[in-house]
Design an enzyme around this catalytic site. Structure first.
Site, PDB file in Angstrom:
ATOM      1  N   ASN A  15     -20.875  10.796  -2.893  1.00 58.66           N
ATOM      2  CA  ASN A  15     -20.888   9.929  -2.686  1.00 58.66           C
ATOM      3  C   ASN A  15     -21.045   9.142  -4.032  1.00 58.66           C
ATOM      4  OD1 ASN A  15     -19.045   7.752  -0.318  1.00 58.66           O
ATOM      5  ND2 ASN A  15     -21.009   6.468  -1.133  1.00 58.66           N
ATOM      6  N   ARG A  61       0.906  -0.834  -0.330  1.00 54.15           N
ATOM      7  CA  ARG A  61      -0.015  -0.214   0.020  1.00 54.15           C
ATOM      8  C   ARG A  61       1.171   1.322  -0.032  1.00 54.15           C
ATOM      9  NH1 ARG A  61      -4.786   0.238   4.035  1.00 54.15           N
ATOM     10  NH2 ARG A  61      -5.388   2.127   2.587  1.00 54.15           N
ATOM     11  N   CYS A 109       5.761   1.179  17.570  1.00 53.16           N
ATOM     12  CA  CYS A 109       6.546  -0.092  18.708  1.00 53.16           C
ATOM     13  C   CYS A 109       4.936  -0.928  18.640  1.00 53.16           C
ATOM     14  CB  CYS A 109       7.970   0.611  19.589  1.00 53.16           C
ATOM     15  SG  CYS A 109       7.911  -1.487  20.626  1.00 53.16           S
ATOM     16  N   CYS A 148      12.747  -0.925  21.788  1.00 57.83           N
ATOM     17  CA  CYS A 148      13.035  -2.151  22.796  1.00 57.83           C
ATOM     18  C   CYS A 148      14.531  -2.662  22.993  1.00 57.83           C
ATOM     19  CB  CYS A 148      11.906  -2.642  22.883  1.00 57.83           C
ATOM     20  SG  CYS A 148      10.049  -1.821  23.266  1.00 57.83           S
ATOM     21  N   THR A 176     -17.403   7.375   1.158  1.00 63.77           N
ATOM     22  CA  THR A 176     -17.435   5.963   2.409  1.00 63.77           C
ATOM     23  C   THR A 176     -18.592   5.824   2.890  1.00 63.77           C
ATOM     24  OG1 THR A 176     -17.207   6.698   4.742  1.00 63.77           O
ATOM     25  CG2 THR A 176     -17.974   8.987   4.933  1.00 63.77           C
ATOM     26  N   SER A 177     -18.373   4.341   3.590  1.00 63.39           N
ATOM     27  CA  SER A 177     -19.591   3.956   2.747  1.00 63.39           C
ATOM     28  C   SER A 177     -20.484   4.011   4.608  1.00 63.39           C
ATOM     29  CB  SER A 177     -19.367   2.338   2.862  1.00 63.39           C
ATOM     30  OG  SER A 177     -18.363   1.641   3.872  1.00 63.39           O
ATOM     31  N   GLN A 185     -10.679   8.984   7.031  1.00 60.43           N
ATOM     32  CA  GLN A 185     -10.738   8.172   7.519  1.00 60.43           C
ATOM     33  C   GLN A 185      -9.705   7.321   6.733  1.00 60.43           C
ATOM     34  OE1 GLN A 185     -14.477   5.735   7.749  1.00 60.43           O
ATOM     35  NE2 GLN A 185     -14.832   7.661   7.036  1.00 60.43           N
ATOM     36  N   HIS A 224      -7.694   7.195  11.467  1.00 58.15           N
ATOM     37  CA  HIS A 224      -7.370   6.078  11.497  1.00 58.15           C
ATOM     38  C   HIS A 224      -5.780   6.279  10.789  1.00 58.15           C
ATOM     39  CE1 HIS A 224     -11.880   4.234   9.877  1.00 58.15           C
ATOM     40  NE2 HIS A 224     -11.549   4.847  11.204  1.00 58.15           N
TER      41      HIS A 224
HETATM   42  P1  OAD Z   1     -15.706   2.002   1.563  1.00 56.37           P
HETATM   43  O1  OAD Z   1     -14.426   1.178   0.457  1.00 56.37           O
HETATM   44  O2  OAD Z   1     -16.126   1.204   2.703  1.00 56.37           O
HETATM   45  O3  OAD Z   1     -16.222   3.114   1.011  1.00 56.37           O
HETATM   46  C1  OAD Z   1     -15.891   3.423   0.001  1.00 56.37           C
HETATM   47  C2  OAD Z   1     -17.190   4.141  -0.065  1.00 56.37           C
HETATM   48  O4  OAD Z   1     -16.877   5.717  -1.289  1.00 56.37           O
HETATM   49  C3  OAD Z   1     -18.524   3.653  -0.659  1.00 56.37           C
HETATM   50  O5  OAD Z   1     -19.563   4.096  -0.740  1.00 56.37           O
HETATM   51  C4  OAD Z   1     -18.206   4.191  -2.572  1.00 56.37           C
HETATM   52  O6  OAD Z   1     -19.598   3.923  -3.019  1.00 56.37           O
HETATM   53  C5  OAD Z   1     -17.779   5.278  -2.530  1.00 56.37           C
HETATM   54  N1  OAD Z   1     -16.658   5.781  -3.885  1.00 56.37           N
HETATM   55  C6  OAD Z   1     -15.830   5.475  -4.914  1.00 56.37           C
HETATM   56  N2  OAD Z   1     -15.223   5.655  -5.155  1.00 56.37           N
HETATM   57  C7  OAD Z   1     -15.789   7.272  -5.397  1.00 56.37           C
HETATM   58  C8  OAD Z   1     -15.878   8.159  -6.113  1.00 56.37           C
HETATM   59  N3  OAD Z   1     -14.393   8.221  -6.690  1.00 56.37           N
HETATM   60  N4  OAD Z   1     -16.368   9.128  -5.466  1.00 56.37           N
HETATM   61  C9  OAD Z   1     -16.820   9.450  -4.468  1.00 56.37           C
HETATM   62  N5  OAD Z   1     -17.251   8.188  -3.408  1.00 56.37           N
HETATM   63  C10 OAD Z   1     -16.960   6.977  -4.409  1.00 56.37           C
HETATM   64  O7  OAD Z   1     -14.528   2.767   2.750  1.00 56.37           O
HETATM   65  P2  OAD Z   1     -14.783   3.837   4.419  1.00 56.37           P
HETATM   66  O8  OAD Z   1     -15.912   4.656   4.202  1.00 56.37           O
HETATM   67  O9  OAD Z   1     -13.271   4.955   3.698  1.00 56.37           O
HETATM   68  O10 OAD Z   1     -10.471   1.432   7.783  1.00 56.37           O
HETATM   69  O11 OAD Z   1     -14.070   2.893   5.105  1.00 56.37           O
HETATM   70  C11 OAD Z   1     -14.134   3.358   6.305  1.00 56.37           C
HETATM   71  C12 OAD Z   1     -12.875   2.519   6.738  1.00 56.37           C
HETATM   72  O12 OAD Z   1     -12.590   1.078   6.247  1.00 56.37           O
HETATM   73  C13 OAD Z   1     -11.752   2.581   6.107  1.00 56.37           C
HETATM   74  O13 OAD Z   1     -11.075   3.471   6.674  1.00 56.37           O
HETATM   75  C14 OAD Z   1     -10.557   1.580   6.401  1.00 56.37           C
HETATM   76  C15 OAD Z   1     -12.085   0.437   6.232  1.00 56.37           C
HETATM   77  O14 OAD Z   1     -11.124  -1.026   6.799  1.00 56.37           O
HETATM   78  C16 OAD Z   1      -9.278   1.513   8.724  1.00 56.37           C
HETATM   79  O15 OAD Z   1      -8.375   0.578   7.544  1.00 56.37           O
HETATM   80  C17 OAD Z   1      -8.232   0.983   9.819  1.00 56.37           C
END
Ligand code: OAD
Length: 246
Positions: free
Chosen positions: A219, A64, A122, A147, A194-195, A96, A114
């Protein structure tokens, strides 16, 4: 698309998720081509997964890091950085995302809820997270020098908030302080890409609304918490944000 009304008194809190970086070429987490389809979340993004197979976890985050180095911020990141330049301390970005693209676009007033792909810490001691862009493989897993100096062995780990871990208290406090100060002013809450599946980020819209915010969502598709938003724009953030914010 009509821009969001933002005057000289307006406070803006923005929450971003993986969707805002999708147009830069970074995969999102959920959905058929999401990262969690090919990488089981409990193996690569939990403290238990790290104990079980640190090499797998470091390979995932090293990939990544390399992927994020190869891409650039997109017009969605840029529009948010321009809005911050206009509003100054009346703006806060809670992201996030761990990819660092907001910072590269120029965002500064930002909480990386996040954690960050570009920091390592560590897995055992409380030393501060430090800048790190390296990739590690199974033969060269990084160990903590502090450590080691005390005769202990501990592996270093990515400074990411994994599932089952708490968000940093100071990050949540910074958001809460911003929200409290926004109350009584025109207050806009904008969630992007964000979902709405992961708490506490998904709860921010309710917190903001309870403090008088008008809520906006940009979104690609309707997320689980869509009903909480006053205004919903279904589309790609790289196209919508410049129109909404400039
Ligand atoms: P998700 O993958 O759950 O959701 C991404 C959202 O973005 C979806 O609803 C898509 O429809 C939308 N999307 C995709 N492309 C887009 C675009 N070009 N414009 C607008 N929207 C678009 O990602 P997050 O909601 O960020 O945590 O997930 C939240 C957290 O869950 C992340 O931070 C991560 C994950 O597990 C950790 O890794 C700690």
């Amino acid at each position: 698309m009509k821009p969001i009304a933002i005057d000289g008194d307006t406070r803006v809190l923005v929450l971003t998720g993986a969707g805002v970086s999708a147009e830069s070429g970074i995969p999102t987490f959920r959905g058929t081509s999401g990262l969690w389809e090919s990488h089981p979340v409990e193996k690569v993004a939990s403290p238990e997964g790290f104990v079980e197979d640190p090499a797998l976890v470091w390979r995932f985050y090293s990939q990544r890091r390399e992927a994020a180095k190869a891409v650039r911020p997109n017009p969605g990141h840029d529009a948010l950085a321009r809005l911050e330049a206009r509003l100054g301390d009346r703006f806060l970005l809670a992201t996030q995302n761990v990819d660092g693209l907001h910072r590269r676009a120029g965002s500064e007033r930002m909480v990386e809820m996040h954690g960050s792909l570009w920091k390592t810490r560590c897995s055992r001691c409380a030393r501060a997270p430090f800048d790190d862009e390296a990739s590690y493989d199974a033969q060269h897993l990084p160990a903590c020098g502090q450590c080691h100096g005390k005769g202990e062995f501990a592996l270093l780990r990515p400074d990411i908030v994994w599932f089952g871990e708490r968000l940093r208290g100071e990050d949540l406090e910074r958001i809460a302080t911003f929200v409290a100060a926004a109350k009584g002013h025109r207050f806009v809450f904008l969630a992007v890409g964000t979902s709405g599946r992961v708490s506490p980020a998904s709860e921010l819209v309710r917190l903001a609304k309870a403090n008088g915010a008008e809520s906006w969502l940009v979104n690609l598709e309707a997320p689980d918490n869509v009903a909480a938003f006053d205004h919903v724009i279904t589309g790609a953030s790289g196209e919508a944000l410049p129109q909404l914010l400039d």
